[in-house]
Design a protein around this motif. Sequence first.
Motif, PDB file in Angstrom:
ATOM      1  N   ARG A 209      46.233  59.466  -2.226  1.00 25.18           N
ATOM      2  CA  ARG A 209      46.624  59.766  -0.849  1.00 25.18           C
ATOM      3  C   ARG A 209      45.460  60.254  -0.015  1.00 25.18           C
ATOM      4  O   ARG A 209      45.358  59.942   1.172  1.00 25.18           O
ATOM      5  CB  ARG A 209      47.734  60.821  -0.854  1.00 25.18           C
TER       6      ARG A 209
ATOM      7  N   GLY B 118      46.589  52.468  -0.316  1.00 26.50           N
ATOM      8  CA  GLY B 118      47.921  52.787   0.191  1.00 26.50           C
ATOM      9  C   GLY B 118      49.014  52.126  -0.634  1.00 26.50           C
ATOM     10  O   GLY B 118      50.077  52.719  -0.881  1.00 26.50           O
TER      11      GLY B 118
ATOM     12  N   PHE C 187      49.470  54.129  -3.772  1.00 26.25           N
ATOM     13  CA  PHE C 187      50.177  55.381  -3.501  1.00 26.25           C
ATOM     14  C   PHE C 187      51.681  55.137  -3.409  1.00 26.25           C
ATOM     15  O   PHE C 187      52.480  55.855  -4.016  1.00 26.25           O
ATOM     16  CB  PHE C 187      49.658  56.004  -2.207  1.00 26.25           C
ATOM     17  N   ARG C 188      52.077  54.128  -2.647  1.00 27.97           N
ATOM     18  CA  ARG C 188      53.506  53.828  -2.521  1.00 27.97           C
ATOM     19  C   ARG C 188      54.120  53.445  -3.862  1.00 27.97           C
ATOM     20  O   ARG C 188      55.263  53.789  -4.155  1.00 27.97           O
ATOM     21  CB  ARG C 188      53.721  52.699  -1.512  1.00 27.97           C
TER      22      ARG C 188
ATOM     23  N   GLU D 144      54.904  56.457  -5.825  1.00 24.33           N
ATOM     24  CA  GLU D 144      55.984  57.236  -5.225  1.00 24.33           C
ATOM     25  C   GLU D 144      57.329  56.522  -5.333  1.00 24.33           C
ATOM     26  O   GLU D 144      58.364  57.102  -4.998  1.00 24.33           O
ATOM     27  CB  GLU D 144      55.666  57.494  -3.750  1.00 24.33           C
TER      28      GLU D 144
ATOM     29  N   ASP E 273      48.562  58.575   3.678  1.00 23.68           N
ATOM     30  CA  ASP E 273      49.029  58.026   2.407  1.00 23.68           C
ATOM     31  C   ASP E 273      48.124  56.932   1.852  1.00 23.68           C
ATOM     32  O   ASP E 273      48.582  55.858   1.441  1.00 23.68           O
ATOM     33  CB  ASP E 273      50.453  57.490   2.555  1.00 23.68           C
TER      34      ASP E 273
END
Length: 630
Positions: free
Chosen positions: A411, A423, A426-427, A430, A536
């Motif tokens: 992030r 990015g 990161f997603r 998550e 993010d």
Amino acid sequence: MISKLLIANRGEIACRIIRTARDMGVATVAVYSDADAKALHVRSADEAVHIGPSPAAESYLVGEKIIAAAKETGAEAIHPGYGFLSENAGFAQAVIDAGLIWVGPKPSSIDAMGLKDAAKKLMREAGVPVTPGYEGEDQSVERLKKEADAIGYPVLIKAVAGGGGKGMRKVDAAENFEADLESCRREAKASFSNDEVLLEKWITSPRHIEVQVFGDSHGNVVHLFERDCSLQRRHQKVIEEAPAPGMNEATREEICAAAVRAAKAVDYEGAGTIEFIADASEGLRADRIFFMEMNTRLQVEHPVTEEITGVDLVEWQLRVASGEEIPLKQEELSINGWAIEARLYAEDPAKGFLPSTGRLEILEFCGDARIETGVEEGSEISPFYDPMIAKIIVKGFDRIDALDLLASELRYSSVWPIKTNLGFLFRLLEDADVREEKLDTGLIAEKQQELTALPTVSDRALSDAMNWLVRAGQDFDSKAVPLIGFRMNADQERENRLAVNDEIIAFRYDPTPSGGSFEHGFRDTMEPDAQFLSIDGHLFRIALPRHDAGGPGAAADGDILAPMPGKVIAVDVAEGDAVTSGQRLMVLEAMKMEHALTAPFDGTVTELSASQGAQVQVEALLARVEAAAE
């Protein structure tokens, strides 16, 4: 022990090998192409030898040049890293024939596992569970179609040679088989000069589980437990972790024992990986985990195994290649914690993951992650090689702890102007299914649109950016940036504008309370009127617009209004002066910050109400500019 080692590779793996060799007192020799003349691995090694032009086929894939470089520098051994010539039995034999030490398995072991169909037959004989399918010599379309029909759809067509997801096709229905077979063969021929294929039953809810094995010349073989590499895109691994989520001790014991049998079946020496495909529709069960192939080399994802076992696999490679026994017995190896690795690539997820090339002006990681990289700020990402920038590895107490640590690292890391998958990664970390261990190899494909969508730069984020730019005390003198309409503590409905990656974005200003903190990360751009905004894992260049006075009304009528209550600390023009668009007219101090007010267009100062030292209220008319005649 080997005293001088040549590394027949480049980038992060070359740097990784150099680090361990240096710790062991082993001198290192790097090889490099034209494109890598200034590369980090070249500067990190004790010596470096140029081996040819930039294309790999003319440099890193020319075994004769590499062997010549080893002899020229007095290197005793060659470490192939991974990729390039690492699984080329012919090159391994040529190294040995040249009187050098090959840091890897015997050529016969590489050969035995080099073709997937032959390897599956060998594994079946060794009692290793194998995916149901067809590996026969009859490669006619008619025979393959008949076998596929018998196996049942969906079925997987897979090239017998090579790897990396090339030459693989999932066929969902019989009517698609011949077209998919032709496409698969064409790709396999182009990639591996071999268009033979095998067929496998397509596994429902597939998980990619692999076991790290290690053998020596004294007949010892151990495993270093399993890794999960199920998060893939087009058969290319994206996230790897160890141990595997949902793996119980009984299943682990059976699958790791099978991996050891596989290694012993080919008299294996050095580091290798036995790859399995698991049908996880009912969880991980030993009777639903099947052998896929063996990688007869060190793997990209080896750091996660190192993190949970405390073993340096490169050190083990060098010791075993020098004739030593494996340093630890099986009973001395254990799992400690949870490790996860993310592959950071120079690619643009928003544009189908197209590779991105150019100069790395910013490459900044945060936190305490282990970073394996072969580049640094100022390095060039070349079109000639794999676009990996770095591997980012963390270790946590458990899986959720490791996921959180890695997500935080991604992030707040920054890369610019190269496009990357930060990015996207990161997603992915998550994602609810990832966190709940609902993994399979198709997850990324199913969720690609949401995982690759660019985040919205919200009014809150833009307001933070505006505040940051102002609070940072930027020198706006040369840029003459107008802030008419900007509010720190007044009407929040007035429209403001900022340039986001050079696109002008209008937003409603939302002030940050005095003493408040920003919700988003910022960093300098080395430009006087811009900052980077990090959301993010995505980096946006945010700049004050250079062509208007902040609000559409001001730009239209030429009225220069006080954006907030404050003190005029500088007046740069006089009534009657000709001014140009963007020229600074005066500076207003408010809330311990300076705000430059500028001309909205070319024209003449027809009225000047402000004077230096004057206290003014919000919306006070400070000056008026009349547009120049066109």
